[in-house]
Design a protein around this motif. Sequence first.
Motif, mmCIF file in Angstrom:
data_model
loop_
_atom_site.group_PDB
_atom_site.id
_atom_site.type_symbol
_atom_site.label_atom_id
_atom_site.label_comp_id
_atom_site.label_asym_id
_atom_site.label_seq_id
_atom_site.Cartn_x
_atom_site.Cartn_y
_atom_site.Cartn_z
ATOM 1 N N CYS A 80 7.686 -1.974 -10.647
ATOM 2 C CA CYS A 80 7.986 -0.555 -10.903
ATOM 3 C C CYS A 80 7.638 0.321 -9.697
ATOM 4 C CB CYS A 80 7.274 -0.061 -12.159
ATOM 5 S SG CYS A 80 5.501 -0.311 -12.109
ATOM 6 N N HIS A 81 6.884 -0.237 -8.741
ATOM 7 C CA HIS A 81 6.609 0.494 -7.499
ATOM 8 C C HIS A 81 7.501 0.008 -6.350
ATOM 9 C CE1 HIS A 81 3.423 3.330 -8.367
ATOM 10 N NE2 HIS A 81 2.745 2.417 -9.045
ATOM 11 N N GLY A 82 8.416 -0.914 -6.623
ATOM 12 C CA GLY A 82 9.322 -1.391 -5.577
ATOM 13 C C GLY A 82 8.551 -1.882 -4.361
ATOM 14 N N ALA A 83 9.014 -1.467 -3.178
ATOM 15 C CA ALA A 83 8.333 -1.868 -1.939
ATOM 16 C C ALA A 83 7.449 -0.741 -1.400
ATOM 17 C CB ALA A 83 9.357 -2.292 -0.889
ATOM 18 N N ASP A 84 7.115 0.200 -2.267
ATOM 19 C CA ASP A 84 6.171 1.258 -1.898
ATOM 20 C C ASP A 84 4.789 0.805 -2.350
ATOM 21 O OD1 ASP A 84 4.507 3.416 -1.721
ATOM 22 O OD2 ASP A 84 5.908 4.850 -2.608
ATOM 23 N N ASN A 85 4.019 0.294 -1.408
ATOM 24 C CA ASN A 85 2.755 -0.375 -1.741
ATOM 25 C C ASN A 85 1.555 0.569 -1.801
ATOM 26 O OD1 ASN A 85 3.519 -3.365 -1.728
ATOM 27 N ND2 ASN A 85 4.391 -2.678 0.227
ATOM 28 N N ARG A 86 1.805 1.891 -1.793
ATOM 29 C CA ARG A 86 0.672 2.818 -1.618
ATOM 30 C C ARG A 86 -0.367 2.749 -2.736
ATOM 31 N NH1 ARG A 86 3.475 8.368 -0.739
ATOM 32 N NH2 ARG A 86 5.023 7.318 -2.007
ATOM 33 N N ALA A 87 0.069 2.605 -3.970
ATOM 34 C CA ALA A 87 -0.911 2.573 -5.074
ATOM 35 C C ALA A 87 -1.784 1.323 -4.972
ATOM 36 C CB ALA A 87 -0.187 2.620 -6.422
ATOM 37 N N MET A 88 -1.146 0.191 -4.683
ATOM 38 C CA MET A 88 -1.894 -1.065 -4.549
ATOM 39 C C MET A 88 -2.857 -0.993 -3.355
ATOM 40 S SD MET A 88 -1.767 -3.945 -2.471
ATOM 41 C CE MET A 88 -0.097 -4.058 -1.840
ATOM 42 N N VAL A 89 -2.355 -0.472 -2.231
ATOM 43 C CA VAL A 89 -3.192 -0.354 -1.030
ATOM 44 C C VAL A 89 -4.368 0.593 -1.290
ATOM 45 C CG1 VAL A 89 -3.189 0.698 1.283
ATOM 46 C CG2 VAL A 89 -1.473 -1.023 0.682
ATOM 47 N N ASP A 90 -4.090 1.691 -1.978
ATOM 48 C CA ASP A 90 -5.157 2.647 -2.301
ATOM 49 C C ASP A 90 -6.249 1.971 -3.146
ATOM 50 O OD1 ASP A 90 -6.252 5.411 -2.588
ATOM 51 O OD2 ASP A 90 -5.796 5.003 -4.698
ATOM 52 N N ALA A 91 -5.825 1.146 -4.084
ATOM 53 C CA ALA A 91 -6.820 0.433 -4.910
ATOM 54 C C ALA A 91 -7.647 -0.506 -4.042
ATOM 55 C CB ALA A 91 -6.110 -0.336 -6.036
ATOM 56 N N CYS A 92 -6.989 -1.236 -3.149
ATOM 57 C CA CYS A 92 -7.733 -2.161 -2.280
ATOM 58 C C CYS A 92 -8.726 -1.392 -1.411
ATOM 59 C CB CYS A 92 -6.771 -2.951 -1.390
ATOM 60 S SG CYS A 92 -5.756 -4.136 -2.270
ATOM 61 N N LEU A 93 -8.258 -0.297 -0.827
ATOM 62 C CA LEU A 93 -9.122 0.461 0.087
ATOM 63 C C LEU A 93 -10.289 1.118 -0.645
ATOM 64 C CD1 LEU A 93 -6.449 2.132 2.418
ATOM 65 C CD2 LEU A 93 -8.043 0.278 3.008
ATOM 66 N N SER A 94 -10.107 1.394 -1.935
ATOM 67 C CA SER A 94 -11.170 2.063 -2.703
ATOM 68 C C SER A 94 -12.156 1.078 -3.319
ATOM 69 C CB SER A 94 -10.560 2.875 -3.856
ATOM 70 O OG SER A 94 -9.506 3.654 -3.407
ATOM 71 N N SER A 95 -11.939 -0.199 -3.099
ATOM 72 C CA SER A 95 -12.700 -1.203 -3.860
ATOM 73 C C SER A 95 -13.977 -1.645 -3.164
ATOM 74 C CB SER A 95 -11.816 -2.433 -4.092
ATOM 75 O OG SER A 95 -11.632 -3.120 -2.854
ATOM 76 N N GLY A 96 -14.231 -1.133 -1.969
ATOM 77 C CA GLY A 96 -15.412 -1.586 -1.227
ATOM 78 C C GLY A 96 -15.321 -3.073 -0.887
ATOM 79 N N GLY A 97 -14.126 -3.524 -0.573
ATOM 80 C CA GLY A 97 -13.946 -4.931 -0.189
ATOM 81 C C GLY A 97 -13.841 -5.881 -1.367
ATOM 82 N N ARG A 98 -13.826 -5.329 -2.587
ATOM 83 C CA ARG A 98 -13.799 -6.201 -3.768
ATOM 84 C C ARG A 98 -12.396 -6.394 -4.321
ATOM 85 N NH1 ARG A 98 -18.477 -4.025 -7.593
ATOM 86 N NH2 ARG A 98 -17.909 -5.876 -8.787
ATOM 87 N N ALA A 99 -11.386 -5.873 -3.615
ATOM 88 C CA ALA A 99 -10.005 -6.145 -4.044
ATOM 89 C C ALA A 99 -9.160 -6.511 -2.836
ATOM 90 C CB ALA A 99 -9.410 -4.925 -4.743
ATOM 91 N N ARG A 100 -8.324 -7.517 -3.038
ATOM 92 C CA ARG A 100 -7.299 -7.854 -2.062
ATOM 93 C C ARG A 100 -5.952 -7.611 -2.715
ATOM 94 N NH1 ARG A 100 -10.288 -10.779 2.362
ATOM 95 N NH2 ARG A 100 -11.141 -8.795 3.049
ATOM 96 N N GLY A 101 -4.886 -7.603 -1.911
ATOM 97 C CA GLY A 101 -3.592 -7.225 -2.464
ATOM 98 C C GLY A 101 -2.484 -8.197 -2.123
ATOM 99 N N VAL A 102 -1.439 -8.144 -2.935
ATOM 100 C CA VAL A 102 -0.178 -8.851 -2.680
ATOM 101 C C VAL A 102 0.904 -7.776 -2.690
ATOM 102 C CG1 VAL A 102 1.481 -10.516 -3.568
ATOM 103 C CG2 VAL A 102 -0.976 -11.009 -3.721
ATOM 104 N N ALA A 103 1.676 -7.705 -1.604
ATOM 105 C CA ALA A 103 2.623 -6.606 -1.408
ATOM 106 C C ALA A 103 4.055 -7.052 -1.675
ATOM 107 C CB ALA A 103 2.516 -6.098 0.029
#
Length: 310
Positions: A80-103
């Motif tokens: 539902c976010h297509g290839a706009d990864n901003r929400a996922m990236v924002d979650a990773c960046l806010s996680s203090g290193g506790r989240a990684r992402g798949v884009a």
Amino acid sequence: MSQTFEKTPGWLDWYTGPAKPGFKLPAGAVDAHCHVFGPGREFPYAPERKYTPCDASKEQLFALRDHLGFARNVVVQATCHGADNRAMVDACLSSGGRARGVATVRRSITDEELQALHAAGVRGVRFNFVKRLVDFTPKDELLEIASRIKKLGWHVVVYFEAQDLPELWDFFTALPTTVVVDHMGRPDVSKDVDGPEFALFLKFMRDHPNVWSKVSCPERLSVTGPRALDGERVPYRDVIPFARRVVESFPDRVLWGTDWPHPNLKDHMPDDGLLVEIIPHIAPTAELQHKLLVENPMRLYWPEEVGNGA
Ligand SMILES: O=C(O)c1cc(C(=O)O)oc(=O)c1
């Protein structure tokens, strides 16, 4: 926008929260398949999306992580976010290193943009072949993306329906990276676990040591549904033999995830606490549980912490 979208029921508005799981996760456990949705006013949904979810924020995801007893998340880009990864990236960046992402990326992505995703914590791209979720992307484009992300040490996550595996076989086996299959390739669990359809999936994994599987999403695959039998707390019983077969056959190449917030489930909303209770039924020993929940996801997503990465 000409199309109208049916909103997934607004369960997050009334949901009282998941049960506290009776099964205690091992220290350092990773929820290796979950999503964030929006919030839409900050991170708009993609115009080409096939469904519009309720917002499901990083704060809610991290609260669920803590409630269930996970240490880390792998946030998978939702269609539902297509290839706009901003929400996922924002979650990773806010996680203090506790989240990684798949884009999700397109051919037009630049090397600098790929580097920025890497710096944010992205370690894979997702190729989706489920027709109700995405429009077709040419395979030559996907192969080109795969060869580019291989240089970053990333892997490819693939999502497809079991009946499409024969047609996709040659493409999957041509991928030059580790290939992680979402949700066991969506087997039809009303069929025999020893039948030809699941045998093909097991052969796919057996013949290709670079193929891993998430033994996730019993709530999507189950025909018998969430009701526990015989007073036990174990829902989705019909999926267990399939997941257990994969875990026991390929203990070093399996991952587990909640799939929170469970997009497109219209008939019921799974209790993530009860989903966790299924784990000891599919990974019956402490050693299998540790591989599934800690060693394997750490090797794939935080290799630098287990000593074999960059
Ligand atoms: O089966 C699904 O509807 C589904 C959708 C998505 C997505 O929209 O990305 O991700 C999943 O893992 C599963």
